[in-house]
Design a protein around this motif. Structure first.
Motif, PDB file in Angstrom:
ATOM      1  N   ALA A  78      -5.651  11.865 -12.005  1.00  0.00           N
ATOM      2  CA  ALA A  78      -4.363  11.700 -11.501  1.00  0.00           C
ATOM      3  C   ALA A  78      -4.358  12.334 -10.137  1.00  0.00           C
ATOM      4  CB  ALA A  78      -3.449  12.477 -12.601  1.00  0.00           C
ATOM      5  N   ALA A  79      -5.068  13.324  -9.964  1.00  0.00           N
ATOM      6  CA  ALA A  79      -5.091  14.078  -8.361  1.00  0.00           C
ATOM      7  C   ALA A  79      -5.638  12.900  -7.451  1.00  0.00           C
ATOM      8  CB  ALA A  79      -6.119  15.288  -8.339  1.00  0.00           C
ATOM      9  N   LYS A  80      -6.710  12.182  -7.885  1.00  0.00           N
ATOM     10  CA  LYS A  80      -7.287  11.224  -7.057  1.00  0.00           C
ATOM     11  C   LYS A  80      -6.186   9.995  -6.803  1.00  0.00           C
ATOM     12  CE  LYS A  80     -11.688   9.686  -7.790  1.00  0.00           C
ATOM     13  NZ  LYS A  80     -12.843   9.392  -8.585  1.00  0.00           N
ATOM     14  N   VAL A  81      -5.355   9.778  -7.812  1.00  0.00           N
ATOM     15  CA  VAL A  81      -4.619   8.765  -7.578  1.00  0.00           C
ATOM     16  C   VAL A  81      -3.326   9.328  -6.300  1.00  0.00           C
ATOM     17  CG1 VAL A  81      -2.569   7.465  -8.474  1.00  0.00           C
ATOM     18  CG2 VAL A  81      -4.633   7.728  -9.821  1.00  0.00           C
ATOM     19  N   LEU A  82      -3.011  10.479  -6.762  1.00  0.00           N
ATOM     20  CA  LEU A  82      -1.973  11.443  -5.787  1.00  0.00           C
ATOM     21  C   LEU A  82      -2.484  11.268  -4.525  1.00  0.00           C
ATOM     22  CD1 LEU A  82      -0.354  13.768  -8.030  1.00  0.00           C
ATOM     23  CD2 LEU A  82       0.596  11.524  -7.260  1.00  0.00           C
ATOM     24  N   ALA A  83      -3.756  11.425  -4.357  1.00  0.00           N
ATOM     25  CA  ALA A  83      -4.327  11.741  -2.885  1.00  0.00           C
ATOM     26  C   ALA A  83      -4.338  10.425  -2.031  1.00  0.00           C
ATOM     27  CB  ALA A  83      -6.019  12.099  -3.179  1.00  0.00           C
ATOM     28  N   ARG A  84      -4.041   9.251  -2.784  1.00  0.00           N
ATOM     29  CA  ARG A  84      -3.780   8.236  -2.095  1.00  0.00           C
ATOM     30  C   ARG A  84      -2.324   7.892  -1.357  1.00  0.00           C
ATOM     31  NH1 ARG A  84      -7.911   5.555   0.015  1.00  0.00           N
ATOM     32  NH2 ARG A  84      -9.533   5.039  -1.359  1.00  0.00           N
ATOM     33  N   VAL A  85      -1.492   8.645  -2.101  1.00  0.00           N
ATOM     34  CA  VAL A  85       0.034   8.568  -1.200  1.00  0.00           C
ATOM     35  C   VAL A  85       0.062   8.694   0.007  1.00  0.00           C
ATOM     36  CG1 VAL A  85       2.415   9.521  -1.641  1.00  0.00           C
ATOM     37  CG2 VAL A  85       0.913   9.180  -3.558  1.00  0.00           C
ATOM     38  N   PRO A  86      -0.372   9.784   0.817  1.00  0.00           N
ATOM     39  CA  PRO A  86      -0.256   9.949   2.152  1.00  0.00           C
ATOM     40  C   PRO A  86      -0.879   8.575   2.834  1.00  0.00           C
ATOM     41  CG  PRO A  86      -1.272  11.795   1.328  1.00  0.00           C
ATOM     42  CD  PRO A  86      -1.194  10.885   0.099  1.00  0.00           C
ATOM     43  N   GLY A  87      -2.077   7.912   2.488  1.00  0.00           N
ATOM     44  CA  GLY A  87      -2.245   6.640   3.164  1.00  0.00           C
ATOM     45  C   GLY A  87      -1.222   5.552   3.023  1.00  0.00           C
ATOM     46  N   VAL A  88      -0.607   5.599   1.905  1.00  0.00           N
ATOM     47  CA  VAL A  88       0.323   4.234   1.441  1.00  0.00           C
ATOM     48  C   VAL A  88       1.483   4.727   2.379  1.00  0.00           C
ATOM     49  CG1 VAL A  88       1.838   3.516   0.074  1.00  0.00           C
ATOM     50  CG2 VAL A  88      -0.550   4.025  -0.929  1.00  0.00           C
ATOM     51  N   ILE A  89       1.758   5.871   2.764  1.00  0.00           N
ATOM     52  CA  ILE A  89       3.122   6.313   3.440  1.00  0.00           C
ATOM     53  C   ILE A  89       2.715   5.831   4.984  1.00  0.00           C
ATOM     54  CG2 ILE A  89       4.749   8.102   4.152  1.00  0.00           C
ATOM     55  CD1 ILE A  89       4.380   9.176   1.494  1.00  0.00           C
ATOM     56  N   CYS A  90       1.469   6.551   5.423  1.00  0.00           N
ATOM     57  CA  CYS A  90       1.156   6.271   6.958  1.00  0.00           C
ATOM     58  C   CYS A  90       1.038   4.651   7.143  1.00  0.00           C
ATOM     59  CB  CYS A  90      -0.051   6.951   7.075  1.00  0.00           C
ATOM     60  SG  CYS A  90       0.135   8.789   7.112  1.00  0.00           S
ATOM     61  N   SER A  91       0.749   3.869   6.234  1.00  0.00           N
ATOM     62  CA  SER A  91       0.467   2.407   6.337  1.00  0.00           C
ATOM     63  C   SER A  91       1.941   1.926   7.328  1.00  0.00           C
ATOM     64  CB  SER A  91       0.433   1.630   5.429  1.00  0.00           C
ATOM     65  OG  SER A  91       1.152   1.644   4.357  1.00  0.00           O
ATOM     66  N   GLU A 111      -1.410  -0.272  -4.500  1.00  0.00           N
ATOM     67  CA  GLU A 111      -1.823  -1.512  -3.769  1.00  0.00           C
ATOM     68  C   GLU A 111      -0.511  -2.250  -3.236  1.00  0.00           C
ATOM     69  OE1 GLU A 111      -5.561  -0.395  -5.591  1.00  0.00           O
ATOM     70  OE2 GLU A 111      -3.515  -0.503  -6.386  1.00  0.00           O
ATOM     71  N   GLY A 112       0.435  -2.403  -4.143  1.00  0.00           N
ATOM     72  CA  GLY A 112       1.608  -3.252  -3.849  1.00  0.00           C
ATOM     73  C   GLY A 112       2.644  -2.587  -3.066  1.00  0.00           C
ATOM     74  N   LEU A 113       2.440  -1.354  -2.632  1.00  0.00           N
ATOM     75  CA  LEU A 113       3.368  -0.801  -1.955  1.00  0.00           C
ATOM     76  C   LEU A 113       2.918  -0.469  -0.242  1.00  0.00           C
ATOM     77  CD1 LEU A 113       4.444   2.217  -4.292  1.00  0.00           C
ATOM     78  CD2 LEU A 113       5.342   0.007  -4.042  1.00  0.00           C
ATOM     79  N   LEU A 114       1.584  -0.955   0.021  1.00  0.00           N
ATOM     80  CA  LEU A 114       1.133  -0.935   1.218  1.00  0.00           C
ATOM     81  C   LEU A 114       2.092  -1.684   2.390  1.00  0.00           C
ATOM     82  CD1 LEU A 114      -2.528  -0.919   0.349  1.00  0.00           C
ATOM     83  CD2 LEU A 114      -1.428   0.990   1.364  1.00  0.00           C
ATOM     84  N   LYS A 115       2.040  -1.177   3.479  1.00  0.00           N
ATOM     85  CA  LYS A 115       2.687  -1.894   4.540  1.00  0.00           C
ATOM     86  C   LYS A 115       1.929  -3.587   4.786  1.00  0.00           C
ATOM     87  CE  LYS A 115       4.881  -2.885   8.457  1.00  0.00           C
ATOM     88  NZ  LYS A 115       4.331  -3.917   9.218  1.00  0.00           N
TER      89      LYS A 115
END
Length: 357
Positions: A78-91, A111-115
């Motif tokens: 779960a922590a590894k999943v959450l660690a991806r959130v900043p990258g998604v936002i920054c995209s 993946e579906g939320l990426l810019k």
């Protein structure tokens, strides 16, 4: 080839979503191109997760059976999943997203939320072990495939697929000298511990070769020492892999090995070991599977070996004929520089990114 940036052109911003700081695909398919892409007006910002995608539980916990550590493993994932959130936002600060493989090994996540547009970069047959890959492939705008086998599969799920190989830095991976004479004949293999099984499967053939080649030794560059059962310890030289020593150690080999199984997972490999050997100007002996076979057809850069006897005889031929190895090494270096060098591949990436910006 794409033109260099003109003064009137706006720079293109790319968010690169990668696995971590050390994973080879992050280093060689993304990071080593950032400077060259900047020269084309493409600014790549890499977003690394706080917990690497391939990170495991520390110490003995990482070696335990998954069922025994479920209470710890579940929150860790779960922590590894959450660690991806900043990258998604920054995209969303960029013009396009360069997604290097899936965000998390275990499942489809953000993946579906990426810019958009999203360019999905794949250098392995990841669909064989991750059932959610078709879902990602159907959502992205474009797939960059590391070889034609990968491209063929993704073409069923994505309308725009491009084959762009993994580049080798031919300035860093360069010949040590011109067909040097030496008291030894260094048969070399480089790779991560996860691929040691391919080298260990070759042990009987290597042992037979070493038994009749007194000047030969086996060199292994890896993050873990191999445990051979037949080959005498004094015929093996182990080098602990670091980013600093990889190029110089490979350049000191006289021949490079790349054994693989003849299965679809191997067909998804992008021949990077082979390209490193070619770049330093040494002959290769490889399993003629997938992209390895394609490269062997491009020029006389090495020998394809299927059976144990093929491996032994190929090494004996190169051991006995220095001129043959030098000729193959020169052909390999030339091909690496012409088709697989960083500037060549960076040009291809720049053209693709500009078409989507």
């Amino acid at each position: 080839m794409p033109a260099r940036l003109q003064p009137s052109e706006a720079r293109i911003k790319v968010s690169a979503i990668t696995a971590d700081a050390i994973t080879p695909s992050s280093r060689f398919r993304v990071r080593q191109h950032t400077q060259a892409l900047a020269d084309y007006g493409i600014d790549v910002t890499e977003h690394l997760p706080l917990i690497g995608k391939n990170a495991t539980l520390p110490g003995f916990l990482g070696r335990a059976r998954p069922a025994a550590v479920v209470p710890i493993l579940a929150p860790f994932i779960a922590a590894k999943v959450l660690a991806r959130v900043p990258g998604v936002i920054c995209s969303y600060r960029s013009d396009l997203t360069w997604l290097q493989r899936e965000l998390v090994n275990a499942a489809y996540t953000f993946e579906g939320l990426l810019k958009r547009p999203v360019i999905f970069d794949v250098d392995d047959a990841i669909w064989l072990t991750r059932q959610f890959i078709p879902r990602i492939a159907g959502q992205v705008d474009c797939v960059i495939a590391g070889n034609s086998f990968i491209a063929d599969w993704f073409s069923r799920h994505c309308a725009d697929v491009h084959v762009i190989p993994t580049a080798v830095d031919t300035d860093r991976f360069a010949p040590a000298s011109q067909c040097r004479a030496a008291e030894y004949f260094a048969v070399g293999w480089t790779g991560s511990s996860s691929t040691l099984k391919y080298l260990l499967a070759l042990e009987p053939a290597l042992a037979r070769f070493l038994a009749v080649a007194p000047r030969a030794e086996l060199r292994v560059l890896c993050d873990r020492r191999p445990e051979f059962r037949i080959i005498p310890p004094d015929r093996v030289r182990y080098y602990s892999w670091t980013p600093q020593n990889e190029a110089s150690t490979v350049a000191a080999f006289d021949v490079g090995l790349m054994p693989l199984e003849d299965v679809d997972w191997s067909r998804g490999k992008c021949s990077f070991k082979m390209l490193q050997y070619m770049a330093v100007g040494i002959p290769t002996v490889v399993s003629p599977v997938g992209m390895n076979q394609e490269i062997l057809r491009m020029a006389e850069v090495g020998i394809g070996a299927r059976s144990d006897d093929d491996w032994t005889q190929s090494l004996l031929a190169l051991y006995a004929d220095k001129a043959l190895g030098c000729r193959m090494g020169r052909a390999g270096r030339l091909l690496a520089c012409e088709r697989f060098a960083v500037p060549v591949v960076s040009h291809q990436l720049a053209a693709l990114f500009k078409s989507y910006a």
